[in-house]
Write a protein that holds these residues in place. Structure first.
Motif, mmCIF file in Angstrom:
data_model
loop_
_atom_site.group_PDB
_atom_site.id
_atom_site.type_symbol
_atom_site.label_atom_id
_atom_site.label_comp_id
_atom_site.label_asym_id
_atom_site.label_seq_id
_atom_site.Cartn_x
_atom_site.Cartn_y
_atom_site.Cartn_z
ATOM 1 N N GLY A 198 0.785 -1.231 0.000
ATOM 2 C CA GLY A 198 0.000 0.000 0.000
ATOM 3 C C GLY A 198 0.812 1.274 0.000
ATOM 4 O O GLY A 198 0.250 2.361 -0.161
ATOM 5 N N GLY A 199 2.134 1.181 0.175
ATOM 6 C CA GLY A 199 2.955 2.384 0.153
ATOM 7 C C GLY A 199 3.207 2.866 -1.271
ATOM 8 O O GLY A 199 3.122 2.091 -2.226
ATOM 9 N N ASP A 200 3.489 4.156 -1.402
ATOM 10 C CA ASP A 200 3.823 4.722 -2.711
ATOM 11 C C ASP A 200 5.312 4.503 -2.955
ATOM 12 O O ASP A 200 6.153 5.221 -2.419
ATOM 13 N N ILE A 201 5.656 3.503 -3.761
ATOM 14 C CA ILE A 201 7.052 3.151 -4.011
ATOM 15 C C ILE A 201 7.340 3.317 -5.497
ATOM 16 O O ILE A 201 6.698 2.683 -6.332
ATOM 17 N N SER A 202 8.282 4.177 -5.822
ATOM 18 C CA SER A 202 8.643 4.440 -7.211
ATOM 19 C C SER A 202 10.083 4.022 -7.464
ATOM 20 O O SER A 202 10.914 4.017 -6.546
ATOM 21 N N VAL A 203 10.368 3.689 -8.711
ATOM 22 C CA VAL A 203 11.717 3.306 -9.118
ATOM 23 C C VAL A 203 12.352 4.466 -9.881
ATOM 24 O O VAL A 203 11.825 4.911 -10.911
ATOM 25 N N ILE A 204 13.449 4.995 -9.360
ATOM 26 C CA ILE A 204 14.260 5.998 -10.059
ATOM 27 C C ILE A 204 15.696 5.502 -10.001
ATOM 28 O O ILE A 204 16.319 5.484 -8.944
ATOM 29 N N LYS A 205 16.218 5.098 -11.134
ATOM 30 C CA LYS A 205 17.493 4.388 -11.172
ATOM 31 C C LYS A 205 18.667 5.296 -10.820
ATOM 32 O O LYS A 205 18.526 6.517 -10.700
ATOM 33 N N ASN A 206 19.820 4.694 -10.664
ATOM 34 C CA ASN A 206 21.064 5.435 -10.495
ATOM 35 C C ASN A 206 21.533 5.982 -11.830
ATOM 36 O O ASN A 206 21.109 5.527 -12.895
ATOM 37 N N GLY A 207 22.458 6.926 -11.775
ATOM 38 C CA GLY A 207 23.058 7.463 -12.982
ATOM 39 C C GLY A 207 24.567 7.441 -12.874
ATOM 40 O O GLY A 207 25.138 6.945 -11.907
ATOM 41 N N VAL A 208 25.223 7.999 -13.885
ATOM 42 C CA VAL A 208 26.675 8.118 -13.872
ATOM 43 C C VAL A 208 27.051 9.432 -14.543
ATOM 44 O O VAL A 208 26.406 9.853 -15.510
ATOM 45 N N ASP A 209 28.043 10.080 -14.011
ATOM 46 C CA ASP A 209 28.534 11.352 -14.561
ATOM 47 C C ASP A 209 29.460 11.046 -15.733
ATOM 48 O O ASP A 209 30.650 10.772 -15.552
ATOM 49 N N THR A 210 28.916 11.094 -16.946
ATOM 50 C CA THR A 210 29.703 10.720 -18.126
ATOM 51 C C THR A 210 30.708 11.793 -18.523
ATOM 52 O O THR A 210 31.564 11.548 -19.375
ATOM 53 N N VAL A 211 30.603 12.983 -17.912
ATOM 54 C CA VAL A 211 31.626 14.008 -18.139
ATOM 55 C C VAL A 211 32.835 13.730 -17.256
ATOM 56 O O VAL A 211 33.986 13.746 -17.707
ATOM 57 N N LYS A 212 32.577 13.452 -15.990
ATOM 58 C CA LYS A 212 33.674 13.106 -15.081
ATOM 59 C C LYS A 212 34.319 11.785 -15.495
ATOM 60 O O LYS A 212 35.546 11.663 -15.535
ATOM 61 N N PHE A 213 33.475 10.793 -15.805
ATOM 62 C CA PHE A 213 33.986 9.478 -16.186
ATOM 63 C C PHE A 213 34.144 9.422 -17.710
ATOM 64 O O PHE A 213 33.405 8.732 -18.408
ATOM 65 N N MET A 214 35.113 10.196 -18.151
ATOM 66 C CA MET A 214 35.437 10.303 -19.576
ATOM 67 C C MET A 214 36.654 9.443 -19.871
ATOM 68 O O MET A 214 37.684 9.564 -19.201
ATOM 69 N N PRO A 215 36.586 8.541 -20.858
ATOM 70 C CA PRO A 215 37.736 7.668 -21.140
ATOM 71 C C PRO A 215 38.953 8.448 -21.591
ATOM 72 O O PRO A 215 38.836 9.432 -22.328
ATOM 73 N N ASP A 216 40.119 8.020 -21.122
ATOM 74 C CA ASP A 216 41.388 8.614 -21.513
ATOM 75 C C ASP A 216 42.087 7.634 -22.443
ATOM 76 O O ASP A 216 42.583 6.593 -22.020
ATOM 77 N N ASN A 217 42.113 7.969 -23.722
ATOM 78 C CA ASN A 217 42.673 7.045 -24.716
ATOM 79 C C ASN A 217 44.149 6.738 -24.470
ATOM 80 O O ASN A 217 44.667 5.710 -24.897
ATOM 81 N N LYS A 218 44.821 7.639 -23.760
ATOM 82 C CA LYS A 218 46.245 7.404 -23.485
ATOM 83 C C LYS A 218 46.439 6.249 -22.514
ATOM 84 O O LYS A 218 47.510 5.650 -22.461
#
Length: 400
Positions: A198-218
């Motif tokens: 009976g509770g109001d339970i919603s799903v809001i997923k996690n995210g990721v900072d794709t600017v901070k977690f930017m691949p370094d090709n080197k």
């Protein structure tokens, strides 16, 4: 909208999953034009400007000094058996509630949100001044139930049983006391619905900072210093169990076939018993200032889980960095189909070892999977999208 965001501890540095979630939600909600007022248990920040990047104002609440006395330390030691950081006296609870109400009314707050029920949950049960939302993140009763089922001894089973009963009761109280409840996955939502119907339970997923977690090709490709990486806060029991499992059951099979393989384990608070495992070419870093640079220096991320619940930030971060991920069904259960399709999922230790070896021996495959993994993170796991969902949820509840 004016939002009072209440968390059980300081959200800087970003050394835990709930700190990452709280930080990014506050930051993005503020950038969307909302006013964010942060309340947390802890001391004044060394650099307040960092907090003002994610909130309009903040209030630090220091826990009472009695916790530093000899009786207080005994009390805290006893609480180590429970999934809570602090359980103050009723007098302290009333004091904290009074400070929250005063701070909230001063700033004309519309919505009060707390993240994680483990410490602040008991404080806000009686606060009816605002629309109240609790972000459970994961269902901890689900985590402890799984821990019960995987216990290796009667003592461990009883310890997990106590935690399970304690958290199940707390989750039930929270759901009934709050106007809305949020978790990161359908599995966690179903667990909470079994706890409190009976509770109001919603799903809001996690995210990721794709600017901070930017691949370094080197740092990518065959020149990476390490072959395999695992990262996470190692005093969090599911992460500790995952590393134990890898070191005891998976990694020995890898080095048996590929003796020079190097394994990097990144994260604060590595237990001494893990560091004394007699396994070749394993390095523990402890806390690192630059998590992106550190984990980018590996070819693959080996991230299976043997306990816990919810979405694993470590998997999202590796995928955003274009690091191919090897995991197991429990590790990926809360991810989207598109995300799971980019992960090499092994069903047991032997399967995980073979999948790791296959990726280590195929640079082109790693490169292709890495690029596709990052694109899924950009398309489906941005913090801006997560924050928009929270804003819509606030408006829906506040207008009812």
């Amino acid at each position: 909208m004016n939002v009072l965001y209440f968390t059980s501890r300081e959200i800087l540095p970003l050394d835990s999953g709930d700190a990452v979630r709280a930080n990014n939600i506050c930051k993005n909600l503020k950038e969307m034009g909302n006013n964010i007022f942060l309340v947390y248990f802890g001391g004044e920040p060394d650099n307040p400007s960092e907090l003002f990047n994610i909130c309009n104002d903040y209030k630090a609440i220091k826990f009472p000094s009695y916790l530093d006395t000899i009786p207080g330390r005994i009390y805290k030691t006893a609480l180590a058996f429970f999934p809570a950081q602090h359980l103050p006296t009723p007098e302290v609870i009333r004091q904290v509630e009074s400070e929250i109400v005063e701070f909230g009314q001063k700033n004309n707050v519309d919505v009060l949100q707390i993240n994680s029920p483990r410490a602040p949950g008991w404080v806000t049960i009686e606060l009816d001044t605002f629309t109240k939302v609790i972000d459970f993140g994961d269902s901890f009763s689900l985590q402890f139930k799984r821990d019960m089922n995987s216990s290796q001894s009667i003592v461990e089973y009883l310890n997990n049983f106590i935690k399970y009963v304690w958290m199940k009761n707390l989750e039930e109280k929270m759901i009934s006391a709050f106007d809305g409840s949020v978790v990161v996955s359908n599995q966690d939502a179903n667990a909470l619905r079994n706890v409190a119907s009976g509770g109001d339970i919603s799903v809001i997923k996690n995210g990721v900072d794709t600017v901070k977690f930017m691949p370094d090709n080197k740092l990518r490709g065959s020149d990476s210093e390490y072959d395999i990486v695992f990262h996470g806060n190692l005093d969090f029991p599911p992460n500790k169990k995952a590393v134990e499992y890898i070191l005891q059951d998976v990694y020995p099979q890898i080095v048996n076939k590929r003796p020079n393989t190097k394994f990097l384990i990144v994260g604060p608070n590595p237990p001494m018993e893990l560091q004394t495992e007699q396994v070749n070419n394993v390095e523990f870093t402890g806390y690192v200032d630059d998590i992106v640079k550190t984990i980018s220096n590996a070819k693959i991320a080996l991230l299976p889980m043997v306990s816990g619940s919810g979405i694993k930030n470590k998997i999202l971060e590796a995928m955003a960095l274009e690091i191919p991920v090897v995991s197991n069904p429990l590790g990926v259960e809360a991810l989207s189909d598109n995300a799971v399709n980019q992960i090499s999922v092994g069903n047991d230790a032997n399967d995980l070892a073979n999948r790791s070896l296959s990726l280590l021996d195929d640079r082109c495959k790693r490169h292709k999977i890495g690029e596709q993994s990052r694109q899924v993170m950009i398309d489906e796991y941005s913090w801006s999208e997560v924050s928009e969902e929270f804003e819509s949820y606030y408006n829906e509840l506040h207008c009812e």
